[in-house]
Every structure is written in structure tokens, then in C-alpha cells.
Design a protein around this motif. Structure first.
Motif, PDB file in Angstrom:
ATOM      1  N   LEU A  14       0.826  -1.257  -0.027  1.00  0.00           N
ATOM      2  CA  LEU A  14      -0.147  -0.011   0.042  1.00  0.00           C
ATOM      3  C   LEU A  14       0.747   1.180   0.035  1.00  0.00           C
ATOM      4  CD1 LEU A  14      -2.820   1.228   0.323  1.00  0.00           C
ATOM      5  CD2 LEU A  14      -2.845   0.979   2.751  1.00  0.00           C
ATOM      6  N   CYS A  54      -4.359  -1.708  -7.562  1.00  0.00           N
ATOM      7  CA  CYS A  54      -4.689  -2.061  -5.964  1.00  0.00           C
ATOM      8  C   CYS A  54      -5.094  -3.384  -5.815  1.00  0.00           C
ATOM      9  CB  CYS A  54      -5.411  -1.173  -5.155  1.00  0.00           C
ATOM     10  SG  CYS A  54      -4.893   0.740  -5.340  1.00  0.00           S
ATOM     11  N   LEU A  57      -2.773  -5.573  -3.143  1.00  0.00           N
ATOM     12  CA  LEU A  57      -2.185  -5.098  -1.980  1.00  0.00           C
ATOM     13  C   LEU A  57      -2.801  -5.797  -0.643  1.00  0.00           C
ATOM     14  CD1 LEU A  57      -2.897  -1.291  -2.767  1.00  0.00           C
ATOM     15  CD2 LEU A  57      -0.604  -2.744  -3.208  1.00  0.00           C
ATOM     16  N   SER A 168      -9.185   2.441   1.352  1.00  0.00           N
ATOM     17  CA  SER A 168      -8.232   1.277   1.860  1.00  0.00           C
ATOM     18  C   SER A 168      -9.152   0.161   2.500  1.00  0.00           C
ATOM     19  CB  SER A 168      -6.902   1.518   2.928  1.00  0.00           C
ATOM     20  OG  SER A 168      -7.573   2.362   3.790  1.00  0.00           O
TER      21      SER A 168
END
Length: 279
Positions: A14, A54, A57, A168
């Protein structure tokens, strides 16, 4: 038409991903499952210089719980929730909702954070997370903040995500053993976006009651009077009461829209009053 030329980056942490976002200064797009961004790239509605993927991650690929709050990593896919990959979400409202999102091919790739970031008013997660009073974990290279779902979606396809930030994780309060919930939507055909939708959550342990309608012109809207009446009486509200609440929450809708919205609320509350379920 195909996408304009861009650099594809798939960071392993991240921290690295956020660093690339910070360096981009507005020329970078975050990619989740690419079920929304992909078509926008091909139509050239989005022309970033860099796309940061992403999906790999580790910080965004797990589901954990602490202090009565379930943290769902932003890169978790709809299919993983549907299939019960994460024990904390098995038998939950989220599992039921995930199973009804679009088509299996899309669920295999689409992510929770990607759907929320796209902020389509008819999207399932936008409505569900609002009903659950979820909070979104937004991070950048130098900051981390929590934003309540009701303040996150500013309008159709418009959110509170700032430049250099990404979602996130999603933080969802755990429901009590005697909590009840319902979810209903009407689509022109299976797999399409909803024309009308409703999600309701009642958790006596927290004194929490919420009925929310989606597929509007902007963000989902709560029906507090309906939620309070159901929580107090345990009975189905009348169509007239639902109609009055919908007129306040979504004024200007035509007769067909109101009929669909009313039907979605009724079907959702029938689930709530019919049997018990847990998060």
C-alpha cells in the motif's frame, strides 16, 4: 474505441501504491476490479497517464474484526463475499447483497471499494453501506482519515475522495444476534442496475434502526419516520405513510418511480418482519 496510452503499475504494498498516487498530481487513476474504470478507459472518458492497480495489496485483501467493528479490505471482491471466503461475513446481509450484484463475471473482478468510489446511485454497496452506517477508511501518502458513508457520497459519481487518496477499507459495525435486515431491488432484467432499491437494518442491541432507499438521482436517502415506526410497533407501515416518507426523501419522482420505490420498501420490510438474520 480503445483506451489512450497509459502506464500500468501494480504495486506490492500500500505504501508504494500511495507513493505513486502522490507523484501523479492528478494524472493517476486507482484501479480496483476495473469493472467501472475499464469501460471508461476504453471510451476515453478517463485518460490517466498512470493506472495503479490495487487488487494485490495485502493491506486491502483481508476481513478482520476489532472492538465490534468489521474491517473489510477495499480490494475484497463481490464474489469472495458471496462465496463466504471470509468467515466474518458468512450468512450476512453483505453476502446476500454480493450475490445479487450484476453478473458472476463482474462479481469475480469487481471490488467493494471500487464500487463505492465509482458512486453510481443505483449501486448495491452504496445503498448497503449507508444503511449499515459504515465508515470508509481513506488513506494517502501522508494521511489517514475516516469518513461516514452518509458524508462520503456527495452526488452521482461524486465522492469525498481527495486527490492522492484511495479507499483502503470499509468499517462496518457488527450486528447483534437478534438484529434483522432486509434488501430489495427492482431491475429491468437480472444483472442490470436497480430502478428502485431499499435496504433496512434493525439492531435492538445498539438501538439502531434504519431504512434507506437507493437508485435515486444522487446519494441514497434515509426514511427515519418509517424506521422509527417499524422499530416501535413491529408492524408494517401503510402505503400512505411510505409514500409520504418517499416524497420527502425524493421529491419530484413520477408515479411509476413512486410505485417502484414503494414496492421496494414494502418488500424490504417484509424480509425484516419475516425472520431474524445477522450481519
Amino acid at each position: 474505441m480503445k483506451a489512450a496510452l497509459f502506464e500500468y503499475v501494480r504495486p506490492s504494498t500500500l505504501k508504494d501504491g500511495l507513493q505513486r498516487l502522490a507523484e501523479g498530481q492528478g494524472t493517476v487513476k486507482v484501479m480496483g476490479g476495473s469493472q467501472s474504470l475499464g469501460p471508461m478507459l476504453n471510451l476515453r472518458l478517463a485518460r490517466p497517464k498512470v493506472v495503479v492497480d490495487c487488487t494485490a495489496l495485502p493491506e486491502m485483501r483481508d476481513v478482520t474484526m476489532a472492538d465490534g467493528v468489521i474491517r473489510i479490505g477495499g480490494a475484497v471482491t463481490h464474489a469472495e463475499i458471496e462465496d463466504g471466503v471470509f468467515p466474518l461475513l458468512r450468512g450476512s446481509l453483505l453476502q446476500t447483497v454480493a450475490a445479487g450484484i450484476a453478473y458472476r463475471a463482474i462479481r469475480n473482478r469487481g471490488t467493494v471499494a471500487g464500487s463505492l468510489a465509482h458512486a453510481d446511485p443505483a449501486a448495491d454497496w452504496v445503498l448497503t453501506m449507508t444503511a449499515l452506517a459504515a465508515q470508509l477508511e481513506l488513506v494517502s501518502s501522508g494521511n489517514k482519515r475516516m469518513v461516514h458513508m452518509e458524508r462520503f457520497m456527495l452526488g452521482a459519481y461524486t465522492t469525498d475522495v481527495a486527490e492522492g487518496e484511495l479507499i483502503s477499507a470499509i468499517h462496518v459495525p457488527e450486528l447483534g444476534d437478534n438484529a434483522r435486515w432486509g434488501y430489495a431491488k427492482f431491475c429491468r432484467k437480472t444483472g442490470e442496475f436497480a430502478e428502485a432499491s431499499c435496504c433496512a437494518v434493525f439492531d435492538p442491541r445498539r438501538g439502531f434502526a434504519r431504512v434507506v432507499v437507493g437508485a435515486l438521482d444522487g446519494a441514497p436517502q434515509a426514511l427515519p419516520a418509517i424506521a422509527a415506526a417499524v422499530a416501535e410497533s413491529g408492524a408494517m407501515p401503510t402505503r400512505a405513510d411510505i409514500g409520504k416518507a418517499l416524497e420527502a426523501a425524493a421529491p419530484g419522482k413520477d408515479a411509476i418511480d413512486r410505485k417502484l420505490m414503494t414496492a421496494a420498501v414494502l418488500r424490504c420490510l417484509e424480509q425484516v418482519l419475516g425472520k431474524e438474520k445477522t450481519l
